[in-house]
Design a protein around this motif. Sequence first.
Motif, PDB file in Angstrom:
ATOM      1  N   VAL A  36      -1.962 -26.635  50.021  1.00  0.00           N
ATOM      2  CA  VAL A  36      -1.633 -27.830  49.333  1.00  0.00           C
ATOM      3  C   VAL A  36      -0.276 -28.038  48.917  1.00  0.00           C
ATOM      4  CG1 VAL A  36      -2.434 -28.733  47.130  1.00  0.00           C
ATOM      5  CG2 VAL A  36      -3.956 -27.590  48.524  1.00  0.00           C
ATOM      6  N   ALA A  37       0.334 -26.852  48.576  1.00  0.00           N
ATOM      7  CA  ALA A  37       1.858 -26.891  48.271  1.00  0.00           C
ATOM      8  C   ALA A  37       2.701 -27.424  49.451  1.00  0.00           C
ATOM      9  CB  ALA A  37       2.204 -25.507  47.753  1.00  0.00           C
ATOM     10  N   ILE A  38       2.464 -27.016  50.554  1.00  0.00           N
ATOM     11  CA  ILE A  38       3.113 -27.636  51.820  1.00  0.00           C
ATOM     12  C   ILE A  38       2.799 -29.219  51.937  1.00  0.00           C
ATOM     13  CG2 ILE A  38       3.305 -27.820  54.357  1.00  0.00           C
ATOM     14  CD1 ILE A  38       2.753 -24.577  54.091  1.00  0.00           C
ATOM     15  N   LYS A  39       1.781 -29.637  51.622  1.00  0.00           N
ATOM     16  CA  LYS A  39       1.267 -31.024  51.649  1.00  0.00           C
ATOM     17  C   LYS A  39       2.338 -31.936  50.693  1.00  0.00           C
ATOM     18  CE  LYS A  39      -2.919 -33.548  52.164  1.00  0.00           C
ATOM     19  NZ  LYS A  39      -4.333 -33.649  51.928  1.00  0.00           N
ATOM     20  N   LEU A  40       2.097 -31.185  49.507  1.00  0.00           N
ATOM     21  CA  LEU A  40       2.926 -31.756  48.245  1.00  0.00           C
ATOM     22  C   LEU A  40       4.425 -31.774  48.624  1.00  0.00           C
ATOM     23  CD1 LEU A  40       2.812 -32.869  45.364  1.00  0.00           C
ATOM     24  CD2 LEU A  40       2.957 -30.593  44.421  1.00  0.00           C
ATOM     25  N   TRP A  41       4.862 -30.795  49.265  1.00  0.00           N
ATOM     26  CA  TRP A  41       6.307 -30.679  49.346  1.00  0.00           C
ATOM     27  C   TRP A  41       6.613 -31.930  50.446  1.00  0.00           C
ATOM     28  CZ3 TRP A  41       9.123 -29.453  53.884  1.00  0.00           C
ATOM     29  CH2 TRP A  41      10.547 -29.231  53.480  1.00  0.00           C
ATOM     30  N   LEU A  58       7.308 -38.221  41.018  1.00  0.00           N
ATOM     31  CA  LEU A  58       6.042 -38.238  41.476  1.00  0.00           C
ATOM     32  C   LEU A  58       5.119 -37.534  40.127  1.00  0.00           C
ATOM     33  CD1 LEU A  58       3.690 -38.517  43.635  1.00  0.00           C
ATOM     34  CD2 LEU A  58       4.412 -36.082  44.208  1.00  0.00           C
ATOM     35  N   SER A  59       4.300 -38.020  39.797  1.00  0.00           N
ATOM     36  CA  SER A  59       3.594 -37.503  38.463  1.00  0.00           C
ATOM     37  C   SER A  59       2.448 -36.750  39.400  1.00  0.00           C
ATOM     38  CB  SER A  59       2.852 -38.760  37.950  1.00  0.00           C
ATOM     39  OG  SER A  59       1.810 -39.610  38.440  1.00  0.00           O
ATOM     40  N   MET A  60       1.702 -35.917  38.382  1.00  0.00           N
ATOM     41  CA  MET A  60       0.600 -35.257  38.927  1.00  0.00           C
ATOM     42  C   MET A  60      -0.723 -36.107  39.163  1.00  0.00           C
ATOM     43  SD  MET A  60      -1.457 -32.001  37.030  1.00  0.00           S
ATOM     44  CE  MET A  60      -1.166 -32.621  35.417  1.00  0.00           C
ATOM     45  N   VAL A  74      -3.202 -29.704  42.274  1.00  0.00           N
ATOM     46  CA  VAL A  74      -1.859 -30.511  42.596  1.00  0.00           C
ATOM     47  C   VAL A  74      -0.880 -29.736  41.590  1.00  0.00           C
ATOM     48  CG1 VAL A  74      -0.446 -32.354  42.140  1.00  0.00           C
ATOM     49  CG2 VAL A  74      -2.677 -32.801  43.336  1.00  0.00           C
ATOM     50  N   GLN A  75      -1.418 -29.437  40.252  1.00  0.00           N
ATOM     51  CA  GLN A  75      -0.787 -28.733  39.361  1.00  0.00           C
ATOM     52  C   GLN A  75      -0.398 -27.318  39.688  1.00  0.00           C
ATOM     53  OE1 GLN A  75       0.558 -29.662  36.197  1.00  0.00           O
ATOM     54  NE2 GLN A  75       1.915 -27.822  36.589  1.00  0.00           N
ATOM     55  N   ASP A  80       3.704 -23.605  42.476  1.00  0.00           N
ATOM     56  CA  ASP A  80       3.884 -22.646  43.357  1.00  0.00           C
ATOM     57  C   ASP A  80       5.195 -23.189  44.015  1.00  0.00           C
ATOM     58  OD1 ASP A  80       3.410 -20.756  45.202  1.00  0.00           O
ATOM     59  OD2 ASP A  80       2.118 -21.994  46.529  1.00  0.00           O
ATOM     60  N   LEU A  81       5.529 -24.485  44.381  1.00  0.00           N
ATOM     61  CA  LEU A  81       6.745 -24.934  44.786  1.00  0.00           C
ATOM     62  C   LEU A  81       7.997 -24.547  43.933  1.00  0.00           C
ATOM     63  CD1 LEU A  81       5.569 -28.308  46.337  1.00  0.00           C
ATOM     64  CD2 LEU A  81       6.416 -26.457  47.665  1.00  0.00           C
ATOM     65  N   GLN A  82       7.806 -24.650  42.562  1.00  0.00           N
ATOM     66  CA  GLN A  82       8.687 -24.377  41.392  1.00  0.00           C
ATOM     67  C   GLN A  82       9.011 -22.843  41.581  1.00  0.00           C
ATOM     68  OE1 GLN A  82       8.787 -26.653  37.844  1.00  0.00           O
ATOM     69  NE2 GLN A  82       6.873 -27.007  38.515  1.00  0.00           N
TER      70      GLN A  82
END
Length: 175
Positions: A36-41, A58-60, A74-75, A80-82
């Motif tokens: 999910v983090a990769i998808k969001l990235w 990009l909002s949550m 998503v949160q 995770d990305l941060q």
Amino acid sequence: MGRRRSINGKRPAEGQYINLPYAMLKSPAWRSLSGVAIKLWCELHTRFNGGNNGQIHLSMNEAAEVLGLGKATVQRAFDDLQAKGFLVLEREGNWYHRRAHEWRLTTKPMHVRNGKKIATQDWRSWQPEKTKRGSETDPSASSVVPFENPKPRYGSKSEPVRAQKQHSLGSETEH
């Protein structure tokens, strides 16, 4: 005949793309990201236009809708990305003023008035927490068999495992 290129040297049919260097793909930070983090990235990269790093909106809620995921999921991906150095929150959004968070991708350069900054690549310095494995974690959980049987807490006194012999070799005998 080669492919047609625009005046600035780009191939118009291909559009933008995300550069995924092997150094990043093989890093502990990347390999520990959730899917999910990769998808969001990737979604955040589609919003990067070459000059808006640090102001990527990009909002949550929007991310959850676009990616077809729950808000809590998503949160966790944003966190995770941060935590792993791929994303930095530059400016917090405001629900009442209808303004989304502004993000900076550490893999892209950030433009400033007097020139161009390089990408910070913060993910390079992330390392997983060292965890102990096997018998190092809990010495009481070792698989070594104890030398003697455990003593009962309750009940009668435990008897020895070997039976006592009535006569021993070399015992006194009458001649």
